[in-house]
Motif scaffolding. Structure first.
Motif, PDB file in Angstrom:
ATOM      1  N   GLY A   1     -19.338  34.996  52.531  1.00  0.00           N
ATOM      2  CA  GLY A   1     -18.789  33.684  52.185  1.00  0.00           C
ATOM      3  C   GLY A   1     -17.686  33.217  53.113  1.00  0.00           C
ATOM      4  O   GLY A   1     -17.831  32.216  53.819  1.00  0.00           O
ATOM      5  N   GLU A   2     -16.570  33.955  53.136  1.00  0.00           N
ATOM      6  CA  GLU A   2     -15.422  33.527  53.932  1.00  0.00           C
ATOM      7  C   GLU A   2     -15.731  33.515  55.427  1.00  0.00           C
ATOM      8  O   GLU A   2     -15.094  32.805  56.194  1.00  0.00           O
ATOM      9  N   ALA A   3     -16.720  34.312  55.834  1.00  0.00           N
ATOM     10  CA  ALA A   3     -17.112  34.332  57.247  1.00  0.00           C
ATOM     11  C   ALA A   3     -17.828  33.044  57.634  1.00  0.00           C
ATOM     12  O   ALA A   3     -18.151  32.836  58.802  1.00  0.00           O
TER      13      ALA A   3
ATOM     14  N   LEU B   1     -22.442  45.748  45.867  1.00  0.00           N
ATOM     15  CA  LEU B   1     -22.556  44.343  46.297  1.00  0.00           C
ATOM     16  C   LEU B   1     -21.372  43.558  45.764  1.00  0.00           C
ATOM     17  O   LEU B   1     -21.124  43.522  44.557  1.00  0.00           O
ATOM     18  N   ASP B   2     -20.644  42.942  46.683  1.00  0.00           N
ATOM     19  CA  ASP B   2     -19.548  42.047  46.314  1.00  0.00           C
ATOM     20  C   ASP B   2     -20.143  40.652  46.122  1.00  0.00           C
ATOM     21  O   ASP B   2     -20.408  39.939  47.094  1.00  0.00           O
ATOM     22  N   GLU B   3     -20.369  40.291  44.867  1.00  0.00           N
ATOM     23  CA  GLU B   3     -20.947  38.975  44.546  1.00  0.00           C
ATOM     24  C   GLU B   3     -19.895  38.057  43.935  1.00  0.00           C
ATOM     25  O   GLU B   3     -20.206  37.181  43.135  1.00  0.00           O
TER      26      GLU B   3
ATOM     27  N   ALA C   1     -16.262  40.788  56.926  1.00  0.00           N
ATOM     28  CA  ALA C   1     -16.376  40.772  55.465  1.00  0.00           C
ATOM     29  C   ALA C   1     -15.076  40.255  54.865  1.00  0.00           C
ATOM     30  O   ALA C   1     -14.021  40.287  55.501  1.00  0.00           O
ATOM     31  N   PHE C   2     -15.175  39.775  53.617  1.00  0.00           N
ATOM     32  CA  PHE C   2     -13.969  39.435  52.867  1.00  0.00           C
ATOM     33  C   PHE C   2     -14.113  40.008  51.465  1.00  0.00           C
ATOM     34  O   PHE C   2     -15.012  39.638  50.726  1.00  0.00           O
ATOM     35  N   HIS C   3     -13.225  40.936  51.118  1.00  0.00           N
ATOM     36  CA  HIS C   3     -13.302  41.567  49.805  1.00  0.00           C
ATOM     37  C   HIS C   3     -12.027  41.371  48.981  1.00  0.00           C
ATOM     38  O   HIS C   3     -11.940  41.874  47.865  1.00  0.00           O
ATOM     39  N   GLY C   4     -11.013  40.697  49.537  1.00  0.00           N
ATOM     40  CA  GLY C   4      -9.805  40.445  48.758  1.00  0.00           C
ATOM     41  C   GLY C   4      -8.546  40.808  49.511  1.00  0.00           C
ATOM     42  O   GLY C   4      -8.592  41.198  50.678  1.00  0.00           O
ATOM     43  N   ARG C   5      -7.394  40.668  48.830  1.00  0.00           N
ATOM     44  CA  ARG C   5      -6.102  40.793  49.496  1.00  0.00           C
ATOM     45  C   ARG C   5      -5.214  41.894  48.958  1.00  0.00           C
ATOM     46  O   ARG C   5      -4.010  41.917  49.234  1.00  0.00           O
TER      47      ARG C   5
ATOM     48  N   GLY D   1     -16.685  37.368  40.241  1.00  0.00           N
ATOM     49  CA  GLY D   1     -15.349  36.785  40.082  1.00  0.00           C
ATOM     50  C   GLY D   1     -15.508  35.287  40.175  1.00  0.00           C
ATOM     51  O   GLY D   1     -16.494  34.729  39.712  1.00  0.00           O
ATOM     52  N   LYS D   2     -14.552  34.635  40.808  1.00  0.00           N
ATOM     53  CA  LYS D   2     -14.625  33.193  41.045  1.00  0.00           C
ATOM     54  C   LYS D   2     -15.322  32.441  39.909  1.00  0.00           C
ATOM     55  O   LYS D   2     -14.726  32.241  38.862  1.00  0.00           O
ATOM     56  N   GLY D   3     -16.590  32.043  40.103  1.00  0.00           N
ATOM     57  CA  GLY D   3     -17.292  31.218  39.129  1.00  0.00           C
ATOM     58  C   GLY D   3     -17.374  31.805  37.735  1.00  0.00           C
ATOM     59  O   GLY D   3     -17.604  31.069  36.774  1.00  0.00           O
TER      60      GLY D   3
ATOM     61  N   ASN E   1      -8.855  40.752  36.452  1.00  0.00           N
ATOM     62  CA  ASN E   1      -8.249  39.421  36.525  1.00  0.00           C
ATOM     63  C   ASN E   1      -8.530  38.679  37.829  1.00  0.00           C
ATOM     64  O   ASN E   1      -8.167  37.517  37.958  1.00  0.00           O
ATOM     65  N   SER E   2      -9.106  39.360  38.810  1.00  0.00           N
ATOM     66  CA  SER E   2      -9.395  38.698  40.084  1.00  0.00           C
ATOM     67  C   SER E   2     -10.493  39.461  40.801  1.00  0.00           C
ATOM     68  O   SER E   2     -10.768  40.628  40.480  1.00  0.00           O
ATOM     69  N   GLY E   3     -11.087  38.790  41.778  1.00  0.00           N
ATOM     70  CA  GLY E   3     -12.148  39.411  42.557  1.00  0.00           C
ATOM     71  C   GLY E   3     -11.654  40.637  43.304  1.00  0.00           C
ATOM     72  O   GLY E   3     -12.329  41.673  43.358  1.00  0.00           O
ATOM     73  N   ALA E   4     -10.452  40.533  43.877  1.00  0.00           N
ATOM     74  CA  ALA E   4      -9.903  41.669  44.621  1.00  0.00           C
ATOM     75  C   ALA E   4      -9.729  42.876  43.698  1.00  0.00           C
ATOM     76  O   ALA E   4     -10.029  44.013  44.071  1.00  0.00           O
ATOM     77  N   GLU E   5      -9.266  42.616  42.490  1.00  0.00           N
ATOM     78  CA  GLU E   5      -9.090  43.719  41.531  1.00  0.00           C
ATOM     79  C   GLU E   5     -10.430  44.329  41.139  1.00  0.00           C
ATOM     80  O   GLU E   5     -10.513  45.539  40.920  1.00  0.00           O
TER      81      GLU E   5
HETATM   82  C1  LIG Z   1     -12.781  35.291  46.929  1.00  0.00           C
HETATM   83  C2  LIG Z   1     -13.430  36.582  47.203  1.00  0.00           C
HETATM   84  C3  LIG Z   1     -12.818  37.798  46.856  1.00  0.00           C
HETATM   85  C4  LIG Z   1     -11.417  37.873  46.298  1.00  0.00           C
HETATM   86  O1  LIG Z   1     -11.317  37.317  45.035  1.00  0.00           O
HETATM   87  P1  LIG Z   1      -9.844  36.972  44.457  1.00  0.00           P
HETATM   88  O2  LIG Z   1     -10.133  36.489  43.067  1.00  0.00           O
HETATM   89  O3  LIG Z   1      -9.257  35.952  45.362  1.00  0.00           O
HETATM   90  O4  LIG Z   1      -9.075  38.237  44.475  1.00  0.00           O
HETATM   91  C5  LIG Z   1     -13.524  38.951  47.077  1.00  0.00           C
HETATM   92  N1  LIG Z   1     -14.747  38.938  47.610  1.00  0.00           N
HETATM   93  C6  LIG Z   1     -15.382  37.792  47.944  1.00  0.00           C
HETATM   94  C7  LIG Z   1     -16.758  37.846  48.503  1.00  0.00           C
HETATM   95  C8  LIG Z   1     -14.738  36.578  47.768  1.00  0.00           C
HETATM   96  O5  LIG Z   1     -15.336  35.443  48.133  1.00  0.00           O
END
Ligand SMILES: *Cc1c(COP(=O)(O)O)cnc(C)c1O
Length: 404
Positions: free
Chosen positions: A187-189, A215-217, A130-134, A244-246, A97-101
């Motif tokens: 991305g978030e960086a 790879l976190d895409e 890096a940003f991988h989620g919350r 995720g996202k898109g 349901n989300s990128g973090a998941e």
């Molecule tokens: C947004 C993002 C996430 C987290 O996705 P969520 O749907 O907010 O949980 C993980 N990794 C990357 C690279 C992101 O940009």
């Protein structure tokens, strides 16, 4: 204060408006103001606001079947997983349901793989900023400065190395390592694009050392950077890839996709009440079919070139604050200033009806919908230059500067 704001648990500083509806690149608030949206829910609305494809997929599927329970197969889930496997060259997909998941599932998969296939190896090498989620696990995997003090103790088992440094990854891998995980572009960086060859070298290194490459895409995938995945542009196949996202184009949907040898989950290892629900899967299917339709990704690249060229021209004529760097790929771009003015520029843009994001004090990020028109890009540039050079822009408006 916005009416009813006091009922929100989380203090988030938001502008004094309430968003009500959207259409393509445009977002409208309750006061009737229109905003040209180059954030798109943080690169989420790949097909723009309120895309007809999603409206149709939702209403058609909602009348048929919402959730049979994850204990049953459903057709949209099966078809979407097949599409994702075909689009990535991997073997098996799992929807979340989300990128973090999705990243959480990837981490869990890697640890299980390490436990069963690499003598109990569990450590995962990740990168700075890096940003991988919350979730707790993806927070530990992220290198976001300041995050380690929010909710300690932090999940152990992560080793952090500088980004875009293959030798550092090589040094960090030992017999306790099961995987290397990173974003192909951070991305978030602030849209940090590594040197050419970085991913290829990491692919060779991880293969040689017998660990997984994840790879976190979530941000770069699903057409955002001009190919279905960034891995495809770099001509590599990771062991595990997350999207995720898109992928949901505005609805909560993400996926973890694994090679046959990495796909070691067995019944009971992982799941979730809503994973693979047909309502979201039907949306994902509509998105993936649209993005993979002939000519679509080509058009993303062409639109991206127009955006890049426009940003470079703006950078050349910027006087103060100066734009000193333009970086990105496809339709994911950032501009860096010579001074930490991004929040102020973002605020001025907001007043001019332009939505941009400031991921770093000196950096603005642009993530328009994948069907953004050249005219919308030109309008974005007009508003951004007005925010940067209010006096020159107003002179131009009055026709005093007719040479440009
Ligand atoms: C947004 C993002 C996430 C987290 O996705 P969520 O749907 O907010 O949980 C993980 N990794 C990357 C690279 C992101 O940009």
């Amino acid at each position: 204060m916005i009416e009813h704001e006091k009922y929100l648990l989380q203090p988030v500083r938001r502008p004094e408006c309430v968003m009500s509806h959207g259409n393509g690149s445009w977002l409208y608030d309750e006061a009737g103001r229109e905003h040209l949206d180059f954030v798109q829910g943080w690169a989420v609305n790949s097909l723009g606001h309120a895309p007809p494809e999603i409206g149709e997929a939702l209403s058609e599927q909602a009348r048929k079947l919402l959730t049979p329970s994850p204990a049953f197969h459903n057709r949209p889930m099966l078809e979407l997983c097949r599409e994702l496997v075909n689009a990535t060259g991997l073997a098996r997909a799992f929807l979340t349901n989300s990128g973090a998941e999705a990243n959480d599932a990837a981490l869990k998969l890697a640890r299980k793989w390490g436990r069963t296939r690499r003598a109990g190896a569990f450590r995962i090498v990740t990168t700075e900023n890096a940003f991988h989620g919350r979730t707790l696990a993806t927070m530990a995997a992220s290198g976001k400065p300041g995050w380690d003090v929010i909710a300690p103790p932090n999940l152990p088992g992560f080793v952090r190395v500088p980004y875009d440094d293959v030798a550092a990854v090589a040094r960090a891998i030992d017999e306790s390592t099961c995987a290397v995980m990173l974003e192909p572009i951070q991305g978030e960086a602030g849209v940090v694009v590594p040197r050419p060859g970085y991913l290829r070298q990491l692919r060779e290194l991880t293969r040689e050392r017998g660990v997984l490459l994840i790879l976190d895409e979530v941000q770069t995938g699903c057409g955002r950077t001009g190919t279905f995945s960034r891995a495809e542009a770099e001509d590599i196949t990771p062991d595990v890839l997350t999207l995720g996202k898109g992928l949901g184009a505005g609805v909560p949907l993400a996926a973890v996709i694994a090679s046959e040898s990495a796909a070691c989950f067995e019944a009971g290892d992982h799941g979730g009440t809503y994973v693979g629900n047909p309502l979201m899967a039907a949306c994902g299917l509509a998105v993936v079919r649209c993005v993979r339709a002939p000519g679509f990704l080509e058009s993303v690249r062409r639109r991206g070139q127009h955006l890049e060229a426009s940003l470079r021209r703006l950078a050349e004529r910027s006087t103060g604050p100066r734009l000193v760097e333009v970086r990105g790929a496809g339709l994911l771009w950032a501009v860096r200033f010579d001074v930490p003015c991004a929040a102020e520029v973002q605020r001025r843009c907001f007043e001019l009806g332009l939505l941009l994001n400031a991921p770093r004090p000196d950096t603005l990020r642009l993530m328009p919908q994948l069907r953004v028109s050249d005219a919308e890009v030109d309008e974005m540039i007009r508003r951004l230059s007005q925010a940067l050079m209010p006096e020159r822009a107003s002179q131009r408006e009055a026709g005093l500067n007719s040479t440009e």
